[in-house]
Design a protein around this motif. Structure first.
Motif, mmCIF file in Angstrom:
data_model
loop_
_atom_site.group_PDB
_atom_site.id
_atom_site.type_symbol
_atom_site.label_atom_id
_atom_site.label_comp_id
_atom_site.label_asym_id
_atom_site.label_seq_id
_atom_site.Cartn_x
_atom_site.Cartn_y
_atom_site.Cartn_z
ATOM 1 N N MET A 37 0.717 -1.158 0.030
ATOM 2 C CA MET A 37 -0.304 0.084 -0.023
ATOM 3 C C MET A 37 0.880 1.347 0.042
ATOM 4 O O MET A 37 2.160 1.232 0.611
ATOM 5 C CB MET A 37 -0.920 -0.057 1.082
ATOM 6 N N HIS A 38 0.250 2.330 -0.418
ATOM 7 C CA HIS A 38 0.848 3.352 -0.265
ATOM 8 C C HIS A 38 1.143 4.066 0.795
ATOM 9 O O HIS A 38 0.333 3.877 1.758
ATOM 10 C CB HIS A 38 0.539 4.453 -1.660
ATOM 11 N N THR A 39 1.800 5.127 1.151
ATOM 12 C CA THR A 39 2.126 5.815 2.276
ATOM 13 C C THR A 39 0.644 6.493 2.650
ATOM 14 O O THR A 39 0.161 6.760 3.673
ATOM 15 C CB THR A 39 3.105 6.634 2.247
ATOM 16 N N GLU A 40 -0.088 7.046 1.696
ATOM 17 C CA GLU A 40 -1.360 7.904 1.789
ATOM 18 C C GLU A 40 -2.088 6.850 2.334
ATOM 19 O O GLU A 40 -3.169 7.269 3.146
ATOM 20 C CB GLU A 40 -1.795 8.163 0.401
ATOM 21 N N HIS A 41 -2.443 5.536 1.877
ATOM 22 C CA HIS A 41 -3.314 4.666 2.395
ATOM 23 C C HIS A 41 -2.944 4.476 4.037
ATOM 24 O O HIS A 41 -4.019 4.398 4.808
ATOM 25 C CB HIS A 41 -3.258 3.417 1.594
ATOM 26 N N HIS A 42 -1.849 4.163 4.035
ATOM 27 C CA HIS A 42 -1.483 4.073 5.746
ATOM 28 C C HIS A 42 -1.951 5.275 6.464
ATOM 29 O O HIS A 42 -2.266 4.986 7.810
ATOM 30 C CB HIS A 42 -0.004 3.535 5.657
ATOM 31 N N GLU A 43 -1.577 6.398 6.022
ATOM 32 C CA GLU A 43 -1.904 7.438 6.945
ATOM 33 C C GLU A 43 -3.626 7.816 6.937
ATOM 34 O O GLU A 43 -3.949 8.136 8.100
ATOM 35 C CB GLU A 43 -1.444 8.747 6.087
ATOM 36 N N LEU A 44 -4.249 7.300 5.892
ATOM 37 C CA LEU A 44 -5.643 7.383 5.934
ATOM 38 C C LEU A 44 -6.212 6.389 6.848
ATOM 39 O O LEU A 44 -6.862 6.631 7.821
ATOM 40 C CB LEU A 44 -6.151 7.122 4.368
ATOM 41 N N ILE A 45 -5.594 5.121 6.679
ATOM 42 C CA ILE A 45 -6.113 4.047 7.847
ATOM 43 C C ILE A 45 -5.749 4.538 9.334
ATOM 44 O O ILE A 45 -6.600 4.291 10.074
ATOM 45 C CB ILE A 45 -5.427 2.726 7.375
ATOM 46 N N ALA A 46 -4.785 5.081 9.314
ATOM 47 C CA ALA A 46 -4.077 5.486 10.778
ATOM 48 C C ALA A 46 -5.152 6.574 11.148
ATOM 49 O O ALA A 46 -5.723 6.672 12.453
ATOM 50 C CB ALA A 46 -2.583 5.918 10.964
ATOM 51 N N ALA A 47 -5.409 7.505 10.437
ATOM 52 C CA ALA A 47 -6.308 8.717 10.854
ATOM 53 C C ALA A 47 -7.772 8.281 11.283
ATOM 54 O O ALA A 47 -8.511 8.558 12.097
ATOM 55 C CB ALA A 47 -6.426 9.720 9.557
ATOM 56 N N LEU A 48 -8.214 7.027 10.200
ATOM 57 C CA LEU A 48 -9.503 6.573 10.294
ATOM 58 C C LEU A 48 -9.687 5.604 11.691
ATOM 59 O O LEU A 48 -10.603 5.780 12.507
ATOM 60 C CB LEU A 48 -9.944 5.574 9.258
#
Length: 67
Positions: A1-12
């Motif tokens: 996964m891209h970094t953006e996806h990890h950041e989004l998942i972490a934020a969620l």
């Protein structure tokens, strides 16, 4: 996964955790409100009983004073 996806998942996940805590706090507050409602209802019923009792005493005193 891209970094953006990890950041989004972490934020969620963080938002989900925050909402879970907030929901628990609201549940605790609801329990307090419910308990206060029960106490208020009980106090109101007791007050009504005492008022009825006082009216009865006043009525009897009036009867006793009437010749």
């Amino acid at each position: 996964m891209h970094t953006e996806h990890h950041e989004l998942i972490a934020a969620l996940r963080a938002e989900n955790d925050r909402l879970t805590r907030e929901n628990a706090e609201l549940g605790a507050l609801r329990a307090i409100i419910d308990a206060q409602d029960k106490l208020l209802a009980s106090a109101s019923a007791e007050l009504e009983h005492q008022e009825k009792f006082m009216r009865e005493i006043q009525r009897k005193l009036k009867e006793m004073q009437t010749p």
